[in-house]
Design a protein around this motif. Sequence first.
Motif, PDB file in Angstrom:
ATOM      1  N   ALA A  46       0.840  -1.207   0.000  1.00 52.24           N
ATOM      2  CA  ALA A  46       0.000   0.000   0.000  1.00 52.24           C
ATOM      3  C   ALA A  46       0.876   1.258   0.000  1.00 52.24           C
ATOM      4  N   GLU A  47       1.940   1.216   0.790  1.00 56.58           N
ATOM      5  CA  GLU A  47       2.880   2.344   0.891  1.00 56.58           C
ATOM      6  C   GLU A  47       3.393   2.788  -0.485  1.00 56.58           C
ATOM      7  N   ASP A  48       3.674   1.812  -1.357  1.00 55.48           N
ATOM      8  CA  ASP A  48       4.200   2.147  -2.692  1.00 55.48           C
ATOM      9  C   ASP A  48       3.172   2.884  -3.539  1.00 55.48           C
ATOM     10  N   MET A  49       1.892   2.609  -3.257  1.00 61.82           N
ATOM     11  CA  MET A  49       0.831   3.287  -4.009  1.00 61.82           C
ATOM     12  C   MET A  49       0.756   4.758  -3.601  1.00 61.82           C
ATOM     13  N   VAL A  50       0.994   5.012  -2.297  1.00 59.72           N
ATOM     14  CA  VAL A  50       0.972   6.409  -1.827  1.00 59.72           C
ATOM     15  C   VAL A  50       2.178   7.148  -2.412  1.00 59.72           C
ATOM     16  N   VAL A  51       3.336   6.489  -2.411  1.00 58.55           N
ATOM     17  CA  VAL A  51       4.539   7.109  -2.994  1.00 58.55           C
ATOM     18  C   VAL A  51       4.273   7.436  -4.469  1.00 58.55           C
ATOM     19  N   GLY A  52       3.717   6.470  -5.209  1.00 59.50           N
ATOM     20  CA  GLY A  52       3.404   6.684  -6.626  1.00 59.50           C
ATOM     21  C   GLY A  52       2.417   7.824  -6.815  1.00 59.50           C
ATOM     22  N   ALA A  53       1.428   7.908  -5.921  1.00 58.91           N
ATOM     23  CA  ALA A  53       0.425   8.983  -6.023  1.00 58.91           C
ATOM     24  C   ALA A  53       1.085  10.347  -5.823  1.00 58.91           C
ATOM     25  N   LEU A  54       2.013  10.429  -4.868  1.00 59.32           N
ATOM     26  CA  LEU A  54       2.705  11.703  -4.620  1.00 59.32           C
ATOM     27  C   LEU A  54       3.563  12.088  -5.822  1.00 59.32           C
ATOM     28  N   GLU A  55       4.273  11.111  -6.392  1.00 57.68           N
ATOM     29  CA  GLU A  55       5.122  11.385  -7.561  1.00 57.68           C
ATOM     30  C   GLU A  55       4.264  11.889  -8.725  1.00 57.68           C
ATOM     31  N   ASN A  56       3.143  11.224  -8.951  1.00 57.30           N
ATOM     32  CA  ASN A  56       2.250  11.637 -10.042  1.00 57.30           C
ATOM     33  C   ASN A  56       1.598  12.987  -9.758  1.00 57.30           C
ATOM     34  N   ALA A  57       1.305  13.237  -8.486  1.00 63.26           N
ATOM     35  CA  ALA A  57       0.646  14.502  -8.123  1.00 63.26           C
ATOM     36  C   ALA A  57       1.569  15.689  -8.393  1.00 63.26           C
ATOM     37  N   PHE A  58       2.850  15.557  -8.077  1.00 59.09           N
ATOM     38  CA  PHE A  58       3.797  16.634  -8.345  1.00 59.09           C
ATOM     39  C   PHE A  58       3.840  16.924  -9.852  1.00 59.09           C
ATOM     40  N   GLN A  59       3.853  15.844 -10.639  1.00 63.70           N
ATOM     41  CA  GLN A  59       3.923  16.026 -12.091  1.00 63.70           C
ATOM     42  C   GLN A  59       2.655  16.710 -12.617  1.00 63.70           C
ATOM     43  N   GLU A  60       1.524  16.276 -12.112  1.00 65.10           N
ATOM     44  CA  GLU A  60       0.234  16.873 -12.505  1.00 65.10           C
ATOM     45  C   GLU A  60       0.196  18.358 -12.117  1.00 65.10           C
ATOM     46  N   CYS A  61       0.634  18.653 -10.893  1.00 63.46           N
ATOM     47  CA  CYS A  61       0.618  20.035 -10.418  1.00 63.46           C
ATOM     48  C   CYS A  61       1.533  20.905 -11.271  1.00 63.46           C
ATOM     49  N   ASP A  62       2.661  20.359 -11.672  1.00 60.50           N
ATOM     50  CA  ASP A  62       3.602  21.095 -12.514  1.00 60.50           C
ATOM     51  C   ASP A  62       2.954  21.451 -13.855  1.00 60.50           C
ATOM     52  N   GLU A  63       2.221  20.499 -14.420  1.00 67.82           N
ATOM     53  CA  GLU A  63       1.533  20.760 -15.692  1.00 67.82           C
ATOM     54  C   GLU A  63       0.500  21.863 -15.539  1.00 67.82           C
ATOM     55  N   VAL A  64      -0.269  21.803 -14.449  1.00 68.62           N
ATOM     56  CA  VAL A  64      -1.304  22.811 -14.202  1.00 68.62           C
ATOM     57  C   VAL A  64      -0.672  24.192 -14.055  1.00 68.62           C
ATOM     58  N   ILE A  65       0.424  24.252 -13.299  1.00 65.88           N
ATOM     59  CA  ILE A  65       1.125  25.539 -13.128  1.00 65.88           C
ATOM     60  C   ILE A  65       1.579  26.067 -14.492  1.00 65.88           C
ATOM     61  N   GLY A  66       2.117  25.178 -15.306  1.00 66.05           N
ATOM     62  CA  GLY A  66       2.573  25.572 -16.640  1.00 66.05           C
ATOM     63  C   GLY A  66       1.443  26.188 -17.458  1.00 66.05           C
ATOM     64  N   GLN A  67       0.285  25.539 -17.462  1.00 67.93           N
ATOM     65  CA  GLN A  67      -0.873  26.035 -18.233  1.00 67.93           C
ATOM     66  C   GLN A  67      -1.356  27.371 -17.668  1.00 67.93           C
ATOM     67  N   GLU A  68      -1.475  27.414 -16.356  1.00 65.59           N
ATOM     68  CA  GLU A  68      -1.997  28.614 -15.673  1.00 65.59           C
ATOM     69  C   GLU A  68      -1.071  29.825 -15.893  1.00 65.59           C
ATOM     70  N   MET A  69       0.214  29.581 -15.798  1.00 64.03           N
ATOM     71  CA  MET A  69       1.177  30.683 -15.948  1.00 64.03           C
ATOM     72  C   MET A  69       1.198  31.170 -17.397  1.00 64.03           C
ATOM     73  N   GLU A  70       1.065  30.221 -18.319  1.00 70.02           N
ATOM     74  CA  GLU A  70       1.063  30.619 -19.722  1.00 70.02           C
ATOM     75  C   GLU A  70      -0.202  31.419 -20.036  1.00 70.02           C
ATOM     76  N   ALA A  71      -1.332  30.936 -19.524  1.00 72.83           N
ATOM     77  CA  ALA A  71      -2.620  31.603 -19.789  1.00 72.83           C
ATOM     78  C   ALA A  71      -2.645  33.015 -19.225  1.00 72.83           C
ATOM     79  N   THR A  72      -1.972  33.215 -18.089  1.00 74.06           N
ATOM     80  CA  THR A  72      -2.016  34.535 -17.450  1.00 74.06           C
ATOM     81  C   THR A  72      -0.735  35.334 -17.708  1.00 74.06           C
ATOM     82  N   ASN A  73       0.109  34.765 -18.603  1.00 73.36           N
ATOM     83  CA  ASN A  73       1.347  35.445 -18.992  1.00 73.36           C
ATOM     84  C   ASN A  73       2.247  35.772 -17.802  1.00 73.36           C
ATOM     85  N   GLN A  74       2.303  34.825 -16.886  1.00 72.27           N
ATOM     86  CA  GLN A  74       3.175  35.002 -15.721  1.00 72.27           C
ATOM     87  C   GLN A  74       4.367  34.048 -15.821  1.00 72.27           C
TER      88      GLN A  74
END
Lengths: 400, 400
Positions: free
Chosen positions: B124-152
């Motif tokens: 189970a622990e490995d699933m939480v680790v995997g979720a955190l790794e994927n969450a960071f990547q997802e958050c990075d993508e969202v930041i990229g889109q948001e910053m581009e959209a708002t020209n920041q």
Amino acid sequence: MLSCLTWSVCTHRVINAEKSEFNEDQAACCQISIRRREPGLEEDEEWLILCSTQYLTGSYWALFDGHGGPEAAIIASNYLHYCIKQKLEEAVGGITEVHPPMHLSGRCVCDSDPQFVQEKQIHAEDMVVGALENAFQECDEVIGQEMEATNQTGGCTALAALYLQGKLYVANAGDSRAILVLKDNIVPMSCEFTPETERQRIQHLAFLFPKLLDGEFTRFEFPRRLKGDDVGQKVLYRDYFMEGWGYKMVEKADLKYPLIHGHGKQARLLGTLAVSRGLGDHQLKVIDTNIEVKPFLSCIPKVNVFDFALHDIKEDDVLIMATDGLWDVLCNKEVAHTVRSFLAENRTNPHRFSELAKCLVCRARGKKTGHQWMLDDSHEASYDDISVFVIPLHNRDADC
Amino acid sequence: MLSCLTWSVCTHRVINAEKSEFNEDQAACCQISIRRREPGLEEDEEWLILCSTQYLTGSYWALFDGHGGPEAAIIASNYLHYCIKQKLEEAVGGITEVHPPMHLSGRCVCDSDPQFVQEKQIHAEDMVVGALENAFQECDEVIGQEMEATNQTGGCTALAALYLQGKLYVANAGDSRAILVLKDNIVPMSCEFTPETERQRIQHLAFLFPKLLDGEFTRFEFPRRLKGDDVGQKVLYRDYFMEGWGYKMVEKADLKYPLIHGHGKQARLLGTLAVSRGLGDHQLKVIDTNIEVKPFLSCIPKVNVFDFALHDIKEDDVLIMATDGLWDVLCNKEVAHTVRSFLAENRTNPHRFSELAKCLVCRARGKKTGHQWMLDDSHEASYDDISVFVIPLHNRDADC
């Protein structure tokens, strides 16, 4: 069996387990004499060095476990020590100083150069590590050229130990292993490089250069190879950036053969190789394809250093180096137990280190019971080639 | 200053050192409620989950240290916990089982699937680790889109702690740090990712894709930036495959600006960034060039896990999370000493954890002496933003 003397007592045995037709393991040991360069001596004055008698002497032992034939292992056993000698000589001006000079010539182009070197915490030890790393790369190139010229194939792992200026350096590329068996503890001096231990590096390369897989393999890791019934289901997977696991919706492309497949000793890179680092394999392709294995392999060793000045070495302390034939069936603790009890029981025997090496090989080879080779504890014995060095650490400078 | 309650006592302080105009640090903490999926429930029956009241609850704290403006840190502080919740819910069927099922649906396509999962030692622990790794990547993508959209523009480091099912997970991308200060020892829960600690990864990428440097930088490391007088000399250097050092004959191309330059806090990637992992920076280019920094950055965290079941947690044991503003001037030992003595002296104070956080921030900020901010030991104080979480570990399940 090989035998040689490189310091007070140096003994090793290389014995094929005699269960296969050919032994692909090779061993080498010798003294390496490195010409010292006079401080401040220019390169164009190198003839002066030849007049000097100053040499730095190191002791060298190495094991090579060949695959796809013994040729790469043979070349490596004849050539790696030469590459190491050469790379050490190229850096000798830095090896003999506590803080290597910024410029090999000793010239000081910038007043604060010694300070820059000190800030980076560069010591003589780092120059030896760099020389070993470069030597492995050089040896790999030579093997590639030699094998191409003679139309031969194959590769080998490489585990090399170098004793120089009171320190032991162990450089490893592959799945052989070196440990120090000391009176009170065991010090691992290497770690194994296999498709499993290097999964993330290998998957990452496939992510960066998907063409390397030529549409035949999937870079994702799944607990087993997927099949048609899995398509559309969410199954456990790992990608290159994950130490943890996640669930992935299976697509048809995921049914391809996995880049890394199998567990433990069965794990294979591209269904072909059981190791992920080593020398050679320049021509190796996945069977019936044009897919090259070499881009996924690394010839660079990880180097571990043991400083004898920081330890009180006892009479029975030894370095054990062995190919995977030994470690597949005996763990570090079992080997250490055999080492300690054998040496304690044979204290007066002048050949005890040599006989210990034989004892370890025989223990891993087991005994033939019907058609099977079995260990004492009735587990299956090793079917691989088995090579073992036993190198006593006490009185190590007596002959050097 | 922020304040919140997520378990029995949870306290933190975020204080700008007030030496700069803007605080680029951001903090977040909350409870994360994860919908449990009924075992064997199909995805198209998800409406059933909505009828169920089963939730798995975790506690979350995170620190973000922004650069090039606070925007990326603000988005991350508002969004990362959402990504984590989402990724945990996607894998919840695997998190609530000791051995996660091969298929999220619980279906058994192949009889030996549970055995395959067990062989891979997936917990189970490995699933939480995997979720955190994927969450960071997802958050990075969202930041990229948001910053581009708002020209920041801009990016941030991210240090996130998650307490779930009796385990503490610390995910780190950047140079913030988390340590456990326990009665008898200090447990580091993260390591820093900087151009220096990630030298080999960064140099290797430049070796694989030299075009990324656009002929403006050299990937080699030298003790200092080279100059004309060094050409033709052999100087100390390291390439991507080297942990040790060697000597390299300097060519004109080596005079280019180094890919990684400077030491310690002055080390910069492409002369631009002091960290090598984090979120954002999608638009970041090296000044006056078209060279993108992002390919050399990684948004993937390293996740460390601490299992409370294996430790006897005492009343004053705490998790300390802080941005580099604290760690630049105080080492782990100094922080642990302050933690232990402060808590021992303030045993009856109900706000002692909150006040400890303030005490740590004030210690690192120092005192103004003339034009300079100085520490008690007359070393220079931190000029960076300083954010500290103090999270007591005792009675941690009281509110969860």
